[in-house]
Write an enzyme that holds these catalytic residues in place. Structure first.
Site, mmCIF file in Angstrom:
data_model
loop_
_atom_site.group_PDB
_atom_site.id
_atom_site.type_symbol
_atom_site.label_atom_id
_atom_site.label_comp_id
_atom_site.label_asym_id
_atom_site.label_seq_id
_atom_site.Cartn_x
_atom_site.Cartn_y
_atom_site.Cartn_z
ATOM 1 N N LYS A 133 15.747 18.582 -7.162
ATOM 2 C CA LYS A 133 16.504 19.533 -6.345
ATOM 3 C C LYS A 133 17.460 18.740 -5.469
ATOM 4 C CE LYS A 133 16.090 22.994 -2.680
ATOM 5 N NZ LYS A 133 15.231 23.549 -1.632
ATOM 6 N N TYR A 149 12.783 16.614 -4.170
ATOM 7 C CA TYR A 149 13.902 17.066 -3.336
ATOM 8 C C TYR A 149 14.697 15.855 -2.868
ATOM 9 C CZ TYR A 149 16.173 20.294 0.001
ATOM 10 O OH TYR A 149 17.072 21.085 0.688
#
Length: 303
Positions: A158, A133
């Site tokens: 992400k 992330y």
């Protein structure tokens, strides 16, 4: 493990005496699975990962795995300091998770190379596939994104920053790297209300996105996804105007509403979600009434 399409990020419900309500959580996950996402990401940002003890986390992940029953992969959040991330990654594997979302390291700011070291350190401790992330203090550059291809269990990135230009550079660097894993590597749009940017991200090769709206209005979330996927620009634009733009304007009024307002929406759907844990604050009553009207406007478009 390359994910495409709509992704679910379930909430974590709490009882009146501040325990994780696993019965409500199971019902919530069942509803999410029925909505047809391509993956479940539990105990992540929307699921209040930072508010959970390790024991609570184990219960949440194992419950999601049981309810999903192999119909959809279950990813679990893991983050904080490097050793804490390892501990939670181990618990996720023991609970039967199919993969991990590695959240940014706690407070510490470093370089992109330092972030790759952090990812590698956590990856060494678990066999689970991992999505990294990128947001806040965890920012990759093209060289670092390509370096992640050498970590065999890292399957994607992400993005939670919202810099389309920077994300295009990462996607292009990976796809043109010549690495054996370059084409199978996944990219996810993880902005708080990703529907606002999904069309721009799809144009640069980011084919999946997280939808907080799926947690409380799955008909609207799936209706928008269907419109975007089929090129129904008229419906997509009407949903943006009637629902998503007003929802984001309301969400932006109070810090932490990316979770608290979503939880309020889930309560409106009939789920006994309980309160958010501190430092988040629950949605104010007047904002809940506004949310109710916004949801009705979105459903009017679908009708």
């Amino acid at each position: 493990m390359r994910l495409t399409g709509l992704l679910s990020f379930p909430l974590t419900p709490f009882t009146a005496d501040d325990k994780v309500d696993l019965d409500v959580f199971a019902e919530h996950v069942a509803r999410q699975v029925e909505a047809g996402p391509s993956g479940l990401f539990v105990a992540c940002g929307t699921g209040e990962y930072t508010a959970l003890s390790l024991a609570e986390y184990r219960d949440v992940v194992s419950t999601a795995v049981r309810v999903a029953d192999g119909r959809v992969p279950v990813y679990a959040g893991a983050g904080g300091g490097p050793q804490q991330a390892r501990d939670f990654a181990g618990a996720a594997a023991e609970a039967g998770a199919n993969g991990l979302l590695l959240l940014p390291p706690y407070l510490v700011t470093s370089t992109p190379e330092g972030l790759v070291r952090h990812v590698s350190y956590v990856a060494e401790a678990t066999p689970l596939p991992m999505v990294v992330y990128q947001r806040a203090n965890a920012v990759l550059n093209p060289a670092a994104a390509v370096a992640l291809l050498d970590v065999p269990t890292v399957v994607g990135i992400k993005d939670g920053r919202g810099d389309v230009d920077a994300m295009l550079r990462l996607v292009t660097a990976v796809r043109t790297s010549g690495h054996a894993r370059a084409e199978e590597f996944g990219f996810l749009n993880g902005l708080p209300t990703a529907e606002m940017s999904v069309q721009a991200y799809q144009a640069i090769g980011v084919e999946s996105y997280s939808s907080a709206v799926l947690c409380f209005a799955p008909d609207i979330a799936t209706g928008f996804y269907r419109a975007v996927s089929t090129g129904d620009h008229d419906t997509a634009q009407k949903l943006l105007a009637a629902f998503y733009l007003p929802f984001v304007a309301l969400r932006d009024q109070v810090p932490g509403y990316a979770v608290a307002l979503v939880k309020a929406g889930a309560k409106l759907s009939g789920l006994k979600m309980g309160a958010v844990r501190p430092p988040l604050v629950d949605a104010y009553p007047e904002h809940v009434e506004q949310l109710k009207a916004i949801i009705a406007a979105g459903r009017a478009v679908l009708a």
